[in-house]
Design an enzyme around this catalytic site. Structure first.
Site, PDB file in Angstrom:
ATOM      1  N   GLY A  52      21.027  19.194  -2.074  1.00 56.23           N
ATOM      2  CA  GLY A  52      21.473  19.084  -0.685  1.00 56.23           C
ATOM      3  C   GLY A  52      20.370  18.495   0.170  1.00 56.23           C
TER       4      GLY A  52
ATOM      5  N   ASN B 123      29.161   4.103  -2.352  1.00 56.01           N
ATOM      6  CA  ASN B 123      30.304   3.993  -1.441  1.00 56.01           C
ATOM      7  C   ASN B 123      29.939   3.258  -0.153  1.00 56.01           C
ATOM      8  OD1 ASN B 123      29.159   5.917   0.328  1.00 56.01           O
ATOM      9  ND2 ASN B 123      30.223   7.615  -0.670  1.00 56.01           N
TER      10      ASN B 123
ATOM     11  N   GLU C  91       3.786  13.634  -6.779  1.00 59.88           N
ATOM     12  CA  GLU C  91       3.863  15.092  -6.700  1.00 59.88           C
ATOM     13  C   GLU C  91       5.285  15.600  -6.493  1.00 59.88           C
ATOM     14  OE1 GLU C  91       1.859  13.098  -4.906  1.00 59.88           O
ATOM     15  OE2 GLU C  91      -0.124  13.516  -5.759  1.00 59.88           O
TER      16      GLU C  91
END
Lengths: 622, 622
Positions: B125, B186, B368
């Site tokens: 997310g 998209n 990192e």
């Protein structure tokens, strides 16, 4: 306008510049040996690249190294600082003798470059950020129509950092043809060979697919490097990359292309041998080498006051909306204000600026590291860049913000969607550590407005104030609390409810101030009068002034924040009160104490312990 | 061993899978409409990609969705969570009725995926991290020889994140041919069209230059997607990318390829219209839809004790050296321990593990962000990955660590070179905000050993303890303080000096504990006896136990840390003491209060206010 102090290159110049490269090598080795530490072999590989850039390509006035109207140089591979310092000295910015103070406590010539050094626009040394800074400088130069070009020297090791590729895509998208990257492909990282070794073609193709003009050259063939720089200058519509095959430690027999020499200074004996291999030493004038420290960086220019806020008491406005509106109003009175977006401008409301001034909002797409460091470059050009995204996604750029702090950069950041009050999107979208992050930047100002009026006023404060300013905004609409004429000094806070009988001080900001106000009513009904403080400025805090309030309520305090407890508003307040010697009798720090989850904002405020009901309970138990 | 519950695809299967794609679309829209929020159009573009992956390519047992021996799926574009939940339901992991609880407070089916959902290995997310997680899962599957494959679905918007390209380079370098990326191009971001729009070739070339096998397909041509997945499986020695041209909102007439529909649920009327366009609804059993929450994630396996430390009192050992040695010893008794390096293994001493066990130290080069998220993937495979770099460079991965916290991931991090005690390299290399950063991760353990024995013991603690553990190590050599049999419980601290007459408690860790011990001697000579506490565990802290010590010295405390004051050891101690109701009379929080610069360690400790001399002065002024 640029100032040229260099002649165009020719065959005569080639030998001059070759001698410059030789001197850069010798001075880099001498300085690191004198310091007893540093990265001489990383300087040796870059000597021709730096010499050709400084003494052939760049146009700048060494007596005005900080004039951003001149060409700029960013040493993204910051550990090669000595070769930059030597180049600045050889260009006449400061005496060569000063280079020999490298890394000393009293010297501005630090182990890695910072803007304390004349001619340095931004601190480097955390790898992979320099190309973004360069893109910001180039974009700034274009906006100011200065004609200046920007050169960025990168190491091959740092090409593994994603930030580099964010910058490369950005620079191509914005067609920054005044930006040239030089990549020093010496094939050796710190601890082992790099992923691609000497495969310059791999790097060349990576730049090319990003939309750059990219060539590979022998980085020790000075004429070839100079020619590549000439060709780069002629390219229109695209940034240019010069991928240079080099050897770490070149050309010293016992250093060149040898692993195990990263970050090691030569002994005096090794230095002598190396200098002999280079054809003998250079004479350095014993001219004192006094400090050349640059003590100031560009400060925000003063500007006329924008029109006062025009909100009605009780009107429902999200502070993120008020941020957008404030930015637009500020842009109208301050031409230096620009904004950078990470494809969330309709959530942060930066789009309000973009709608009014389409050429002053720069789309950086979903690449937070890059937009922060681009902002650092733009700030070095004297602009006042505002970067906005969700508060949680600014964590993506913590290292870039950290380096901006070391640069004493004048960038402004806004984090929207703080805390559990965002609701259903869940924890990945909730900023719950942003106060901790920005508080830990020395000199930063951390602002957390609770309503639209405060947001408009504090966004103006951010634009006026020197250095890094962070504005934390909230997703849900909240009622306007303040009159349009209210002022919000920094440091400062607002006492929203008070009486001589107050038994406890409730402190919060943003959504929790509304919970505190609800709790106040309930507590009042229960015969527990509370003082309510809106701590809109989380850093700095005037502990003495805050302490007067707390002392008036018997040293009893409840802090409540839509943030994790660590490093947030509660710890900030406690630290300030403790430093001011305030006697605290009962304290409760209310905050989100575990990873939250999805739900309605009001469900989450209560479930994660920061609702009005929870505040009432905490006061009763105090 | 993998478990196959799916048949090989054929013409018959094509129609079955087409129906699955139709159901995924309908269920995604229904769930978001029921929730009143979410990202249905981002699900619609991905329906064929998800259906083909789940119902054609993947081999896993839906009754054991968390068995990492089966193929894994990572939804990097986490906002398309509903289509993932629908696919899990359609695969039989949980009832379709449960999908309709999306985003509710009581549901594990959050707005964005977390490991609370069966079959989800890591929270997503925050964009651009999923490919790294997938690379870690793929590397783990290879190490365990499970034969499992890993599929990662990315959005085109997130391709702007540098983290994606760090992951791409890493996966190619490690030849992860069990890793397939699908990119849902998209062309529409959140706020506007993406940088490359529908130019699938741009993405294909970007993957190709990284060393991937990459093809572009029509992402709504199910047979083409299935064929691409079949071909990907056949590729040896390279990861594979399927770049799929799709339309956001496809195929709904009023949604497809329309801007302004990001993150918006359909009204009931719109939903009806959309379902009619798709040929009519699906029947969903009213089977209760009770919680399917996955309450546990892989815990570290128990392992035999390694040999005790073997240091001599007073021996000079840097804690970073002791970390390397500890890691090697742990690896000998725990086969699950692996390490990831960001090309600083000779500075963090992770190389000690690599020398003994070359196949268990993975070079991630200077990237990192990627190594942290790769570690999350490896931890989901049941391994215990240790990631080490300079403490300051872990700020580069704050967002990745934050997401690891939401994942309740079992990763271990070591930050070396903390504070001004590193000396000449300057502020860009000094970790001065790492304690603040790791403290702000819920559930994290923050360890700060002062000597070699403590480091060895606490590194073992990190390996045994569930969840994120951070070990902070120091650059300079320091004398061994503790006997080899000393134990270091968590939470805990060590009282190094005490007497019944103590007037003040001095608290520190790492280099400052040595300064406190020096100050103790000086204060003793001045008739000011002090208690000295080594606060080796900065999170969690037992405030009551610590309070007993502080109370015994009259509530007088001086904390001293090689860190900025915000969010560090001092604030941690104060918060714990305040929560325990300890009465504090005089407090001084000593820390680095401005951006430091280069110099000798001892010069810097004094100049930035944390030396023995400064401690003595602070106590005298208390």
């Amino acid at each position: 306008m640029t100032t040229s102090t260099q002649k165009a290159a020719g065959t005569a110049a080639l030998e001059e510049i070759r001698e410059k490269a030789r001197r850069l090598r010798i001075e880099s080795m001498m300085a690191t040996t004198a310091a007893g530490s540093g990265h001489p072999t990383s300087c040796l590989s870059a000597a021709e690249l730096v010499a050709a850039t400084f003494f052939h390509a760049m146009r700048f006035d060494p007596s005005k190294p900080n004039d951003v109207g001149g060409d700029r140089f960013v040493l993204s591979k910051g550990h090669a600082a000595p070769v930059l310092y030597a180049a600045l000295a050889e260009a006449g910015v400061f005496p060569v003798s000063r280079v020999m103070t490298l890394r000393q406590f009293s010297s501005e010539l630090e182990g890695h470059p910072t803007p304390r050094v004349p001619g340095v626009d931004a601190a480097t040394g955390s790898l992979g950020q320099g190309l973004s800074v360069g893109a910001g400088l180039a974009l700034g130069a274009r906006l100011k129509a200065s004609g200046a070009r920007v050169y960025v020297l990168l190491g091959d090791g740092e090409m593994a950092e994603g930030n580099v590729w964010e910058a490369a895509a950005f620079a191509a998208h914005w067609k920054l043809d005044n930006l040239t990257a030089l990549v020093d492909v010496n094939a050796l990282g710190q601890s082992e060979r790099t992923m691609y070794g000497h495969d310059t073609e791999a790097y060349r193709r990576k730049f090319e697919v990003q939309g750059w003009q990219a060539v590979a050259v022998d980085g020790h063939d000075l004429a070839a490097v100079m020619e590549a720089l000439d060709k780069a200058r002629a390219v229109a519509g695209k940034p240019q990359a010069i991928i240079a095959r080099t050897e770490k430690g070149y050309p010293i027999s016992f250093l060149r292309d040898k692993d195990g020499w990263h970050g090691k200074a030569l002994s005096k004996e090794q230095l002598e041998k190396a200098i002999a291999e280079l054809g003998g030493g250079v004479s350095i004038a014993a001219d004192g080498g006094r400090s050349q420290e640059r003590r100031t960086v560009p400060k925000p220019a003063d500007f006329p006051s924008p029109a006062a806020p025009r909100y009605q008491a009780g009107q429902m406005v999200a502070t993120r909306e008020a941020y957008g509106s404030a930015l637009r109003k500020l842009a109208e009175v301050n031409p230096g204000i620009v904004a950078l977006d990470g494809d969330v401008k309709n959530s942060t409301f930066a789009e309000v600026l973009g709608e009014a001034h389409p050429t002053r909002l720069f789309q950086g797409y979903i690449a937070e590291q890059n937009i922060v460091s681009v902002a650092v470059g733009m700030a070095a050009q004297g602009l006042v860049p505002f970067v906005a995204t969700f508060a949680c996604f600014l964590t993506r750029a913590f290292d870039q913000v950290r380096m901006a702090g070391i640069s004493r950069s004048n960038i402004k950041l806004c984090g929207s969607h703080c805390g559990v009050s965002i609701g259903e999107d869940g924890p990945s979208q909730m900023g719950l550590e942003d106060l901790a992050m920005f508080r830990a930047i020395p000199g930063a100002t951390v602002l957390y407005p609770s309503d639209a009026v405060a947001t408009e006023r504090l966004t103006e404060t951010a634009a006026r104030r020197d250095g890094i300013c962070y504005v934390r905004t909230t997703r849900p609409k909240l009622p306007v609390l303040y009159g349009n004429e209210e002022k919000f000094p920094v440091p400062g806070f607002k006492v929203l409810r008070q009486s001589p009988q107050d038994r406890v001080t409730l402190m919060g900001a943003g959504v929790t101030i509304y919970e505190a106000l609800k709790a106040y009513e309930e507590l009042k009904a229960k015969g527990l009068p509370a003082r309510v403080i809106d701590l809109y400025c989380v850093k700095p805090i005037d502990g003495r002034a805050l302490g007067e309030q707390v002392s008036a309520t018997g040293g009893r305090v409840v802090t409540v924040e839509d943030h994790y407890p660590e490093g947030g508003l509660g710890e900030a307040a406690m630290t300030a009160l403790i430093a001011a010697g305030v006697t605290l009798t009962r304290v409760r720090q209310m905050a989100v104490r575990e990873v939250p989850h999805s739900g309605k904002p009001e469900e989450l405020l209560d479930a994660f312990g920061i609702s009005a009901g929870q505040i009432v309970r905490a006061v009763e138990e105090l």
